[in-house]
Enzyme design. Structure first.
Site, PDB file in Angstrom:
ATOM      1  N   GLY A   1      41.106  31.617  45.902  1.00  0.00           N
ATOM      2  CA  GLY A   1      42.302  31.902  45.132  1.00  0.00           C
ATOM      3  C   GLY A   1      42.022  32.832  43.962  1.00  0.00           C
ATOM      4  N   SER A   2      42.764  32.640  42.894  1.00  0.00           N
ATOM      5  CA  SER A   2      42.707  33.590  41.772  1.00  0.00           C
ATOM      6  C   SER A   2      41.389  33.571  41.007  1.00  0.00           C
ATOM      7  CB  SER A   2      43.867  33.319  40.811  1.00  0.00           C
ATOM      8  OG  SER A   2      45.095  33.629  41.430  1.00  0.00           O
ATOM      9  N   THR A   3      40.527  32.564  41.230  1.00  0.00           N
ATOM     10  CA  THR A   3      39.216  32.607  40.573  1.00  0.00           C
ATOM     11  C   THR A   3      38.432  33.825  41.042  1.00  0.00           C
ATOM     12  OG1 THR A   3      38.198  31.195  42.264  1.00  0.00           O
ATOM     13  CG2 THR A   3      39.086  30.105  40.309  1.00  0.00           C
TER      14      THR A   3
END
Length: 484
Positions: A216-218
């Site tokens: 995801g956005s990590t």
């Protein structure tokens, strides 16, 4: 000597020679193969004929041995807080072999390793009973407890690393299991193991090392590093070329952002602060798949990592343009282990230098003399010191005034990135909550953490990296800092 006697003598000589050849073949050529065969009970009997050495955390053993009352095996392995330490130690069973550190360091723990030959020889003359050596780990009991308690009854994993050395400080996977329940050789042990193997929640799966999730956005931290390293952008506060809406390449669909957030032409700092899909998806497309794969590879993607326990390879795939744009925001076929994402945070915290992760600090002889000490080594240099410090500023903004506020620690500089990774066909399943972070003191960064929490019983709208995962990362970081 008459002719018949000579023939008999020659025949007997050939038989003796054949016997010698066969004996030497078995003892030297096939010895390892025969020793490792499951049918060879003598090896297992000898392994448990004496007390096994211990696995040490913070100077204290988290394992032990108890004498059994009957059967061929004299001693049985036991663990202290088995479910908490199982993702680190693995298991050692009279019936089912061993795994992880218990398996990899079996020669030291049993005392059979060639490095302990002198100790074995000395004990023959002194009459002392044979003992195994000890394995001293890098783990922090405080960090491990904080991670285990933080995850609680939820499925998930935590990996924490010292960015300056690569030492693994915490490695937790939940739900977990107690290796003591099947350490013996009875029917009860067999039933306990079968129950674990059939459990739909997979308690024996080491999610920190052997499960890959969409990050995801990590992963936008890696995409930001790629943008800086390839010169696409140099000023983290300058506007980017990021229209809104932005259409996915070779597609009729627009890439959406979560909520009403200011992402049009947002700077790198603001884009990370608000987690703008459009900005980082376009960066990934502008750079292209080859450059993105190269940068991800420098962080450890597409490689198996040995700690010495093997971690599955995280994957940034070779893919087409639309899929590459989605991979740049941590979706599509992008997959990562929690250990891998902890390595990403650690490299940023350590000014761009990524150290090889490890969790065996020392090996000790039965008399506690150290005969091996790990020497730290660099894994790679994913980005320059200057660019790493730029990404640090971006990640620190996320925690100070963005989606990662729940990771704030009073008096400590914390950088982080939240992530809520889509899961299932057309995002049909509950998403994964991610958070990666590091803490900095006046002596540098002592800890970098990655946390992933699977949705479980939480309402879908309540699943977020900042809400579920960030508080766990905070507790782990604080445990490491308070201990120093």
């Amino acid at each position: 000597m008459n002719k018949p006697l000579r023939r008999i003598a020659i025949f007997c000589g050939v038989l003796v020679l054949a016997l010698l050849v066969r004996t030497n073949y078995l003892q030297y050529v096939r010895a390892d193969e025969l020793n490792s065969r499951d049918e060879n009970r003598r090896v297992r009997i000898e392994r448990y004929a004496h007390e096994r050495g211990d696995i040490i955390v913070d100077g204290n053993p988290v394992t032990g041995s108890v004498e059994t009352k009957s059967g061929d095996f004299k001693y049985k392995r036991v663990w202290k807080d088995g479910p908490m330490w199982a993702p680190v130690t693995g298991y050692s069973s009279q019936a089912f072999d061993a795994s992880q550190i218990e398996k990899i360091e079996d020669g030291i723990l049993t005392g059979n390793d060639d490095q302990l030959f002198f100790d074995r020889t000395l004990s023959m003359f002194t009459g002392e009973k044979k003992q195994g050596g000890n394995i001293v780990t890098t783990l922090s009991s405080a960090a491990q407890k904080a991670a285990f308690k933080g995850l609680g009854n939820r499925k998930g994993a935590v990996a924490a690393i010292d960015p300056q050395t690569g030492a693994i400080l915490a490695l937790v996977s939940t739900p977990s299991y107690d290796p003591s329940t099947f350490a013996g050789n009875s029917k009860k042990d067999e039933e306990a193991r079968q129950a674990l193997l059939k459990d739909k929640d997979k308690p024996m799966l080491n999610r920190a090392l052997r499960e890959t999730y969409p990050p995801g956005s990590t992963f936008k931290v890696v995409t930001a590093a790629a943008a800086l390293e390839n010169g696409l952008y140099t000023d983290i506060d300058a506007k980017t070329d990021s229209p809104l809406p932005w259409r996915l390449p070779q597609s009729t669909m627009n890439l959406d952002n979560e909520g009403n957030i200011p992402c049009q032409n947002a700077s790198l700092r603001e884009a990370l602060r608000w987690s703008c899909n459009t900005v980082f998806g376009k960066i990934s497309d502008d750079l292209g798949n080859e450059k993105m794969m190269d940068e991800a590879g420098k962080f450890g993607f597409n490689k198996e990592i040995f700690t010495p326990v093997r971690a599955d390879a995280s994957a940034y795939p070779k893919d087409n343009r639309p899929q590459n744009a989605m991979a740049g925001i941590g979706q599509a076929s992008n997959r990562a282990t929690p250990l891998q994402m902890a390595m990403v945070a650690a490299a940023i915290a350590n000014d761009g230098k990524l150290m090889q992760p490890y969790m065996v600090e020392k090996r000790q002889a039965p008399n506690l003399d150290t005969f091996y000490t790990h020497k730290k080594e660099q894994f790679s240099q994913p980005l320059s010191g200057e660019n790493a410090q730029k990404v640090q500023k971006m990640m620190e903004t996320v925690v100070q005034d963005g989606t990662g506020k729940n990771a704030q620690i009073q008096g400590v500089t914390v950088g982080g990135k939240t992530g809520t990774a889509q899961h299932g066909l057309n995002n049909s399943k509950k998403p994964y909550a991610w958070f990666i972070s590091y803490a900095k003191t006046d002596k540098g960064s002592p800890v970098a953490v990655a946390v992933v929490v699977e949705g479980g019983d939480v309402n879908r709208e309540d699943i977020s990296g900042g809400g579920l995962a960030a508080p766990i990362a905070k507790a782990v970081m604080k445990a490491v800092i308070d201990k120093r």
